[in-house]
Design an enzyme around this catalytic site. Structure first.
Site, PDB file in Angstrom:
ATOM      1  N   SER A 229      24.136  24.026  54.425  1.00  0.00           N
ATOM      2  CA  SER A 229      22.793  24.557  54.639  1.00  0.00           C
ATOM      3  C   SER A 229      22.866  25.917  55.336  1.00  0.00           C
ATOM      4  CB  SER A 229      21.962  23.529  55.408  1.00  0.00           C
ATOM      5  OG  SER A 229      20.588  23.825  55.331  1.00  0.00           O
ATOM      6  N   ASP A 460      17.667  20.411  44.959  1.00  0.00           N
ATOM      7  CA  ASP A 460      17.589  20.508  46.413  1.00  0.00           C
ATOM      8  C   ASP A 460      16.290  21.213  46.804  1.00  0.00           C
ATOM      9  OD1 ASP A 460      17.988  20.911  49.138  1.00  0.00           O
ATOM     10  OD2 ASP A 460      20.031  21.654  48.913  1.00  0.00           O
ATOM     11  N   HIS A 490      20.200  16.915  49.966  1.00  0.00           N
ATOM     12  CA  HIS A 490      20.630  18.115  50.680  1.00  0.00           C
ATOM     13  C   HIS A 490      21.933  17.814  51.411  1.00  0.00           C
ATOM     14  CE1 HIS A 490      20.065  21.978  52.585  1.00  0.00           C
ATOM     15  NE2 HIS A 490      20.101  21.443  53.795  1.00  0.00           N
TER      16      HIS A 490
END
Length: 547
Positions: A229, A460, A490
């Site tokens: 991320s 996502d 995710h």
């Protein structure tokens, strides 16, 4: 972008700093290093000499053997490397405990956020997806600046965030918006009052410089890194600043690094992605109407959810679950489909008259109040400092009102989370790095970036797939992309999809990738399991298969 659902987000407007890609022809001359770059180089040289003294972890870290801990001193302000120093915490499990592979060095992990701690990372050494990797690499976790015990940042009393219930309307009125604006201004003032002049130094650029010093302290000439991320953006910025110091780099669930999208437009991009994932959950629940009774279409499941939302708006579930807590709990369905069965079962139980499962899943944890407040403070500071944001409410209101017409699920909660950036009390914001650009101050234009590996799920919501394509384009022909088709969880690597895991393991162990772009079939959807079934399985009961 946050990897922890209750702390998700991303945002900010930006400017562009266009430059040639890393793998393009070298620039004619290296740029003159700025003060921060020179300070980072000096700090790294010193760290090479001092190293890290690993020993037993402090009780506050709650990390068992064989994890060992150390601390690393870095400048608060790299323009003043001999000025105020801050201490970062570091954790390690040494290579070789899970097998006899030849040691390849240290693998540093950043789990994202910004605001998440990676101190737990070495505990994954025994997990199946990490076992062979841990045999070859020391697994290194750390808490970035501001996080945990690493010069912790705070913007308000944690008790102010720990209470409930909160009521957040699905369609905020003008009065609701004004209340959130006032709260955002107060929060930004709290950050300035508590942090003082240090507030300006919580940035992605400083996180990358800290990573450079950590690499040197570990005795590694080149960094092997795994970021998830926001960690993908941090890794990409590091690779841009220090391409000659990159060994291997896995970037999982990629943030779009386009300077024009950091961070406000990335925030806007999230709303349609979250709407798709919210639809995915509702479609799954509809397919399992026989198990949950929430409705046989996504629209019918939405109606069931709205009945629950209206009910907790009138009478909070368990005394602590209002619409704010409800929304935070169900936002997690967009991050991880593993929670779909329990979230669906909680809705079903509530509609049957039993609010306990919902209260158990959505209630704030008072014991985590300090950690949650700290993570939110770091998240806010880094994103607000990283780029310019719209300062006029009219822009925010116009953009989010338009978005909410087609993507209402996440739009306003994300806007209000990021709204402190509209009145952020730091004047000198950073200029977003042109990721992949060679002519970056302090970088090495003549260095070529080695092969990197990007991993992404096609659906996502937190980091939409277009960001992975943009990151691959910017990192150049040596960047490979593995896509999990038709899936949206995710954080793709780590035991969920065997195909993805094999590609990541092969790359980290050999440096090889299977191609420039590779696709994997999606991991299986979760089976519908009732809360009673889940509790029975936790007790070790043998149950018939779910059909």
């Amino acid at each position: 972008m946050r990897t922890t659902p209750a702390r998700h987000g991303a945002a900010a407007a930006a400017l562009t700093l266009l430059a040639a890609a890393v793998c393009a022809a070298p620039a004619a001359a290296a740029p003159v290093p700025d003060a921060e770059s020179a300070g980072a180089a000096l700090a790294a040289r010193r760290a090479t000499t001092t190293g890290l003294g690993f020993g037993a972890c402090p009780a506050a870290e709650d990390l068992p053997d064989p994890v060992r801990c150390a601390t690393l001193r870095v400048p608060l302000d790299y323009a003043r490397p001999d000025g105020t120093q801050i201490t970062l915490t570091v954790s390690r499990v040494a290579a070789g405990r899970t097998g006899g592979a030849a040691r390849q060095g240290a693998l540093v992990h950043n789990p994202g956020g910004p605001g998440a701690s990676g101190m737990y990372f070495p505990l994954l050494a025994g997990a199946p997806a990490w076992r062979r990797i841990a045999a070859a690499y020391d697994l290194i976790g750390y808490a970035p600046r501001g996080v945990g015990r690493s010069a912790p940042l705070s913007c308000q009393d944690p008790a102010a965030r720990a209470g409930g219930p909160t009521q957040v309307p699905a369609h905020p009125s003008a009065a609701d918006k004004e209340r959130h604006r006032a709260a955002a201004r107060a929060y930004a003032r709290g950050c300035a009052e508590r942090a003082g002049a240090a507030l300006a130094h919580y940035t992605t650029l400083n996180n990358a410089r800290d990573l450079h010093v950590l690499r040197a302290a570990l005795g590694e000439r080149r960094l092997t890194f795994a970021g998830a991320s926001y960690g993908t953006y941090l890794g990409a910025v590091y690779a841009t600043l220090y391409p000659g110091h990159v060994h291997r780099m896995v970037l999982d669930s990629a943030v779009n690094p386009d300077p024009a999208r950091v961070w406000y437009r990335n925030n806007l991009d999230q709303a349609p992605g979250f709407e798709r994932r919210w639809h995915d959950f509702r479609a799954w629940a509809a397919r399992h109407h026989a198990a949950y009774g929430l409705g046989s279409t996504p629209a019918a499941v939405q109606a069931s959810y709205e009945r629950v939302r209206d009910a907790v708006a009138r009478t909070p579930a368990g005394g602590s679950i209002g619409t704010g807590e409800l929304h935070a709990a169900y936002l997690e369905t967009a991050y991880r489909d593993e929670v779909w069965p329990e979230r669906a079962a909680a809705l079903a139980a509530f509609l049957r008259g039993d609010p306990e499962p919902l209260a158990g899943q959505a209630a704030p944890d008072p014991a985590a109040a300090t950690e949650t407040e700290n993570a939110t403070a770091v998240y806010t500071a880094v994103l607000c400092n990283d780029a310019d944001w719209p300062g006029d409410w009219e822009t925010w209101d116009r953009d989010h009102t338009e978005l909410a017409r087609t993507a209402p699920f996440e739009t306003w909660s994300n806007a209000f989370l990021n709204l402190p950036c509209a009145s952020w009390p730091v004047r000198a914001r950073q200029r977003p790095v042109a990721v992949g650009g060679a002519a970056v101050t302090g970088g090495s234009p003549s260095a070529r970036l080695p092969r990197t590996l990007i991993v992404a799920a096609e659906r996502d919501g937190a980091t939409p797939y277009a960001g992975a394509l943009e990151l691959q384009r910017r990192l150049g022909t040596e960047a490979a992309l593995v896509t999990e088709k038709g899936a949206g969880t995710h954080g793709v690597f780590g035991g969920r999809n065997g195909c993805v895991d094999r590609h990541v393991e092969r790359y980290l162990l050999t440096g090889d990738t299977a191609g420039w772009r590779v696709t994997c079939a999606p991991h299986p959807e979760p089976a519908p399991v009732s809360l009673d079934d889940r509790a029975a399985r936790a007790r070790g009961a043998v149950l018939p298969p779910v059909v």
